[in-house]
Design a protein around this motif. Structure first.
Motif: not given
Length: 209
Positions: A4-29
């Motif tokens: 499950s090493h790839l799935q652990l990496a998937a969780f990390v990438l998914g968490a960062v991607g979700w955070i960036l999605c939230t940042i993009s959504m809230g940005s005015v730029e």
């Protein structure tokens, strides 16, 4: 755990991607507009997001906002272009489905690291998490691509007079929210791919069950 090493990496990438999605959504730029008339827009630059438009003004154009003036969009504003409406809805969906993907992956990883060997408590949750990640990534990709297309074609927005904004800029370019959204798309799609690639180990105990 070793499967499950790839799935652990998937969780990390998914968490960062979700955070960036939230940042993009809230940005005015999302869009950076350059205007020629600096009477009210003092810096000659305005930022158009999916929720509001802002600019720097040294005039008292609104109570409490002597330097930065922001005007929020409402759901009844008919002048808002379709790509901004789509971005509002799709990014909210992406944030929700990305969160569901993280929850499913966390549950599966918890079972893996606790030594639970039931296939039904691990593999399906990795698959569900993967589908949620990919769906969230596509929900981000559509508005990011659509708005970037509008920017490259210098499309106008018919702002009402109360916004103190011209209907067309002298020029415009993509703001920081666009590349942040692109990175979020890449991370979410990678995360979904890694989650879907999980294969439950076929041990003798598994075969017996």
């Amino acid at each position: 755990v070793s499967t499950s090493h790839l799935q652990l990496a998937a969780f990390v990438l998914g968490a960062v991607g979700w955070i960036l999605c939230t940042i993009s959504m809230g940005s005015v730029e999302w869009r950076v507009w350059y205007v020629n008339n600096t009477t009210i827009i003092s810096s000659g630059i305005a930022w158009v997001g999916i929720w509001k438009v802002c600019f720097i003004s040294y005039l008292h154009v609104s109570p409490g906002y002597r330097e930065q003036f922001c005007h929020k969009f409402s759901g009844y504003d008919s002048f808002i272009p379709h790509e901004i409406y789509a971005a509002q809805g799709l990014l909210l969906i992406a944030m929700f489905t990305g969160l569901l993907g993280l929850a499913a992956t966390i549950f599966a990883l918890r079972n893996v690291y606790m030594g639970i060997t039931h296939k039904t408590l691990i593999a399906p949750f990795f698959l569900v998490g993967g589908f949620f990640y990919i769906f969230a990534g596509l929900c981000v990709l559509i508005p990011v691509s659509w708005n970037f297309y509008s920017i490259t074609h210098n499309q106008s927005i018919a702002f009402p007079p109360s916004y103190y904004m011209p209907s067309s800029p002298a020029a415009q370019e993509a703001g920081a929210a666009i590349p942040v959204g692109i990175v979020a798309v890449i991370l979410l799609l990678l995360s979904g791919t890694f989650s879907l690639s999980y294969r439950f180990p076929m041990t003798s105990n598994t075969i017996m069950k």
